[in-house]
Design a protein around this motif. Structure first.
Motif, PDB file in Angstrom:
ATOM      1  N   THR A  80       0.993  -1.090   0.189  1.00 45.82           N
ATOM      2  CA  THR A  80      -0.114  -0.032   0.068  1.00 45.82           C
ATOM      3  C   THR A  80       0.809   1.276  -0.046  1.00 45.82           C
ATOM      4  N   GLY A  81       0.366   2.359  -0.120  1.00 45.33           N
ATOM      5  CA  GLY A  81       1.074   3.621  -0.178  1.00 45.33           C
ATOM      6  C   GLY A  81       0.165   4.657   0.276  1.00 45.33           C
ATOM      7  N   SER A  82       1.067   5.939   0.491  1.00 46.91           N
ATOM      8  CA  SER A  82       0.327   7.074   0.899  1.00 46.91           C
ATOM      9  C   SER A  82       0.956   8.132  -0.170  1.00 46.91           C
ATOM     10  N   LEU A  83       0.047   8.824  -0.724  1.00 42.49           N
ATOM     11  CA  LEU A  83       0.392   9.848  -1.563  1.00 42.49           C
ATOM     12  C   LEU A  83       0.247  11.373  -0.993  1.00 42.49           C
ATOM     13  N   GLY A  84       1.469  12.075  -0.993  1.00 40.95           N
ATOM     14  CA  GLY A  84       1.368  13.345  -0.398  1.00 40.95           C
ATOM     15  C   GLY A  84       2.594  14.205  -0.999  1.00 40.95           C
ATOM     16  N   PHE A  85       3.093  15.218  -0.004  1.00 37.51           N
ATOM     17  CA  PHE A  85       3.993  16.271  -0.461  1.00 37.51           C
ATOM     18  C   PHE A  85       5.011  16.775   0.591  1.00 37.51           C
ATOM     19  N   LYS A  86       6.187  16.803   0.302  1.00 42.69           N
ATOM     20  CA  LYS A  86       7.150  17.639   1.113  1.00 42.69           C
ATOM     21  C   LYS A  86       7.874  18.792   0.482  1.00 42.69           C
ATOM     22  N   TYR A  87       8.133  19.597   1.155  1.00 38.93           N
ATOM     23  CA  TYR A  87       8.702  20.937   0.254  1.00 38.93           C
ATOM     24  C   TYR A  87      10.121  20.734  -0.124  1.00 38.93           C
ATOM     25  N   ALA A  88      10.483  21.024  -1.261  1.00 37.65           N
ATOM     26  CA  ALA A  88      11.579  20.735  -1.846  1.00 37.65           C
ATOM     27  C   ALA A  88      12.830  21.287  -1.259  1.00 37.65           C
ATOM     28  N   ASP A  89      12.448  22.508  -0.414  1.00 37.67           N
ATOM     29  CA  ASP A  89      13.753  23.064   0.187  1.00 37.67           C
ATOM     30  C   ASP A  89      14.156  22.375   1.603  1.00 37.67           C
ATOM     31  N   GLY A  90      13.081  21.294   2.055  1.00 35.59           N
ATOM     32  CA  GLY A  90      13.261  20.567   3.103  1.00 35.59           C
ATOM     33  C   GLY A  90      12.587  21.546   4.176  1.00 35.59           C
ATOM     34  N   VAL A  91      12.127  22.638   4.166  1.00 38.22           N
ATOM     35  CA  VAL A  91      11.767  23.570   5.423  1.00 38.22           C
ATOM     36  C   VAL A  91       9.969  23.428   5.438  1.00 38.22           C
ATOM     37  N   SER A 101       0.522  12.019   3.532  1.00 38.40           N
ATOM     38  CA  SER A 101      -0.773  11.361   2.992  1.00 38.40           C
ATOM     39  C   SER A 101      -1.842  12.458   2.690  1.00 38.40           C
ATOM     40  N   TYR A 102      -1.500  13.616   1.970  1.00 33.97           N
ATOM     41  CA  TYR A 102      -2.434  14.628   1.735  1.00 33.97           C
ATOM     42  C   TYR A 102      -3.403  14.155   0.801  1.00 33.97           C
ATOM     43  N   PHE A 103      -3.073  13.445  -0.230  1.00 31.94           N
ATOM     44  CA  PHE A 103      -3.939  12.941  -1.201  1.00 31.94           C
ATOM     45  C   PHE A 103      -4.681  11.444  -0.767  1.00 31.94           C
ATOM     46  N   GLY A 104      -4.034  10.845   0.197  1.00 29.29           N
ATOM     47  CA  GLY A 104      -4.511   9.500   0.677  1.00 29.29           C
ATOM     48  C   GLY A 104      -3.548   8.802   1.289  1.00 29.29           C
ATOM     49  N   GLY A 106      -3.071   4.343   2.606  1.00 32.73           N
ATOM     50  CA  GLY A 106      -3.436   3.041   2.671  1.00 32.73           C
ATOM     51  C   GLY A 106      -4.103   2.496   1.199  1.00 32.73           C
ATOM     52  N   ILE A 107      -3.611   3.449   0.078  1.00 34.90           N
ATOM     53  CA  ILE A 107      -3.838   3.063  -1.287  1.00 34.90           C
ATOM     54  C   ILE A 107      -3.172   1.780  -1.789  1.00 34.90           C
ATOM     55  N   ASP A 108      -4.105   0.828  -2.131  1.00 31.03           N
ATOM     56  CA  ASP A 108      -3.765  -0.468  -2.567  1.00 31.03           C
ATOM     57  C   ASP A 108      -2.962  -0.324  -4.088  1.00 31.03           C
ATOM     58  N   GLY A 137       2.777  -1.516   4.284  1.00 31.32           N
ATOM     59  CA  GLY A 137       2.015  -2.766   3.996  1.00 31.32           C
ATOM     60  C   GLY A 137       3.026  -3.820   4.061  1.00 31.32           C
ATOM     61  N   ALA A 138       3.918  -3.894   2.671  1.00 36.08           N
ATOM     62  CA  ALA A 138       4.781  -4.858   2.459  1.00 36.08           C
ATOM     63  C   ALA A 138       5.929  -4.314   1.443  1.00 36.08           C
TER      64      ALA A 138
END
Length: 158
Positions: A80-91, A101-104, A106-108, A137-138
């Protein structure tokens, strides 16, 4: 009964009031080799639980509206996975915090099909961000093909 009209102030509208709009869709690909490692990546080791896959950049000023994952060739069972974002500058940003997990969550990723975003927030990125897929998940141990499509409005950088 009264009629109430809400004024929608078009602050930061990018490109004026063009009849063609400023909505865009950005596509990102993730393919893995037979060992489960990402192709065309800086690391070919199999994707393990907790691995954060950086799929690509989201521009500053993009209002994140929707996302879909198209799983054409699934990963190993139970991935499974989580789709989201982090800032490119790390801050991080206090107004719009990074969200893995902004978009979700536990995505299969082990079943073929279209997986839609389940998030309930609407944010405008204050700066460039990286779209991330966090494996859960695995571990993946097979070839797979997944495409991510992020849709939003380009409102322009602050």
């Amino acid at each position: 009964m009264a009629t109430v009209k809400v004024n929608q102030y078009q602050s930061r509208q990018f490109g004026g009031f063009s009849p063609f709009g400023n909505v865009t869709s950005l596509s990102f690909a993730l393919a893995t080799a037979a060992n489960g490692g990402a192709l065309n990546a800086d690391n070919a080791t199999p994707l393990a639980v907790g691995t954060v896959v950086e799929l690509g950049l989201l521009p500053p000023g993009m209002r994140l509206e929707d996302a879909s994952l198209f799983v054409t060739t699934p990963m190993t069972a139970s991935v499974t996975g989580s789709l989201g974002f982090k800032y490119a500058d790390g801050v991080d940003d206090a107004g719009v915090p990074q969200d893995a997990s902004y978009f979700g969550a536990g995505i299969d990723l082990a079943a073929a099909g279209r997986k839609r975003a389940t998030g309930s927030k609407l944010v405008v990125l204050p700066k460039a961000a990286t779209l991330t897929l966090t494996i859960a998940g695995a571990a993946n141990a097979k070839a797979s093909d997944i495409k991510a499509l992020v849709t939003g409005e380009l409102t322009g950088a602050r």
